[in-house]
Write a protein that holds these residues in place. Sequence first.
Motif, PDB file in Angstrom:
ATOM      1  N   SER A  27       0.833  -1.209   0.000  1.00 53.67           N
ATOM      2  CA  SER A  27       0.000   0.000   0.000  1.00 53.67           C
ATOM      3  C   SER A  27       0.867   1.258   0.000  1.00 53.67           C
ATOM      4  O   SER A  27       0.569   2.233  -0.698  1.00 53.67           O
ATOM      5  CB  SER A  27      -0.957  -0.002   1.198  1.00 53.67           C
ATOM      6  N   TRP A  28       1.960   1.255   0.771  1.00 58.52           N
ATOM      7  CA  TRP A  28       2.867   2.400   0.777  1.00 58.52           C
ATOM      8  C   TRP A  28       3.612   2.543  -0.544  1.00 58.52           C
ATOM      9  O   TRP A  28       3.904   3.659  -0.984  1.00 58.52           O
ATOM     10  CB  TRP A  28       3.856   2.294   1.938  1.00 58.52           C
ATOM     11  N   GLN A  29       3.897   1.429  -1.170  1.00 58.83           N
ATOM     12  CA  GLN A  29       4.554   1.491  -2.475  1.00 58.83           C
ATOM     13  C   GLN A  29       3.650   2.190  -3.488  1.00 58.83           C
ATOM     14  O   GLN A  29       4.098   3.056  -4.248  1.00 58.83           O
ATOM     15  CB  GLN A  29       4.904   0.085  -2.962  1.00 58.83           C
ATOM     16  N   TRP A  30       2.351   1.841  -3.497  1.00 53.53           N
ATOM     17  CA  TRP A  30       1.412   2.443  -4.438  1.00 53.53           C
ATOM     18  C   TRP A  30       1.174   3.921  -4.120  1.00 53.53           C
ATOM     19  O   TRP A  30       1.095   4.750  -5.026  1.00 53.53           O
ATOM     20  CB  TRP A  30       0.092   1.676  -4.474  1.00 53.53           C
ATOM     21  N   VAL A  31       1.098   4.256  -2.853  1.00 55.21           N
ATOM     22  CA  VAL A  31       0.924   5.663  -2.464  1.00 55.21           C
ATOM     23  C   VAL A  31       2.147   6.473  -2.902  1.00 55.21           C
ATOM     24  O   VAL A  31       2.022   7.552  -3.483  1.00 55.21           O
ATOM     25  CB  VAL A  31       0.683   5.786  -0.938  1.00 55.21           C
ATOM     26  N   ASN A  32       3.320   5.955  -2.621  1.00 57.98           N
ATOM     27  CA  ASN A  32       4.552   6.649  -3.033  1.00 57.98           C
ATOM     28  C   ASN A  32       4.650   6.763  -4.551  1.00 57.98           C
ATOM     29  O   ASN A  32       5.098   7.785  -5.075  1.00 57.98           O
ATOM     30  CB  ASN A  32       5.784   5.953  -2.464  1.00 57.98           C
ATOM     31  N   PHE A  33       4.238   5.721  -5.257  1.00 57.83           N
ATOM     32  CA  PHE A  33       4.241   5.742  -6.718  1.00 57.83           C
ATOM     33  C   PHE A  33       3.304   6.837  -7.232  1.00 57.83           C
ATOM     34  O   PHE A  33       3.667   7.602  -8.124  1.00 57.83           O
ATOM     35  CB  PHE A  33       3.836   4.372  -7.275  1.00 57.83           C
ATOM     36  N   ALA A  34       2.116   6.917  -6.680  1.00 53.35           N
ATOM     37  CA  ALA A  34       1.149   7.931  -7.115  1.00 53.35           C
ATOM     38  C   ALA A  34       1.665   9.345  -6.849  1.00 53.35           C
ATOM     39  O   ALA A  34       1.586  10.225  -7.720  1.00 53.35           O
ATOM     40  CB  ALA A  34      -0.185   7.706  -6.409  1.00 53.35           C
ATOM     41  N   ILE A  35       2.196   9.557  -5.658  1.00 49.82           N
ATOM     42  CA  ILE A  35       2.717  10.884  -5.312  1.00 49.82           C
ATOM     43  C   ILE A  35       3.898  11.258  -6.195  1.00 49.82           C
ATOM     44  O   ILE A  35       3.972  12.366  -6.731  1.00 49.82           O
ATOM     45  CB  ILE A  35       3.102  10.941  -3.815  1.00 49.82           C
TER      46      ILE A  35
END
Length: 153
Positions: free
Chosen positions: A54-62
């Motif tokens: 989940s943090w990987q996807w959030v960081n990717f989006a940001i």
Amino acid sequence: MIQDMAAYPYRFWLIFGGLLLAAELLGTYGYLLWSGVSAIIIGAVTWIVPMDWSWQWVNFAILTMVTAIIWWYWLKTRTVSENQHLNQPDKLLIGRKMVLSSPIINGAGRINLADGSWPVRCSEDLPQGTEIRIIAVESIILIVEAAKDNQSH
């Protein structure tokens, strides 16, 4: 394969980034470029610092949004400056003030500009040393007029 991806998420991000960059080569005008770069960066970070999906996807989006905004601002400033006089650099001379290196006689004279001497044409005769303003460019001839400051004398 899914178990391998869960155990080594950086592989997913590196492959995903490579696919996005390959898709960019098809001509998406930069839309996938920054997503691909962001995915590769997330892959490298995940390799060094393991984190939850989940943090990987959030960081990717940001990261994708930040890189896309930076790209947009850079492209906006670049487009404005490139379109001003594309393929017509002599148009940049219009409005420039110069000093006559020789007098204008019968409407013709010369000025020294950069590393060369340019022919000039004017509607009036002017003495050497007069400050002039370039108002147009016709082929290699600069069309000039006396600078407004000098006309009052």
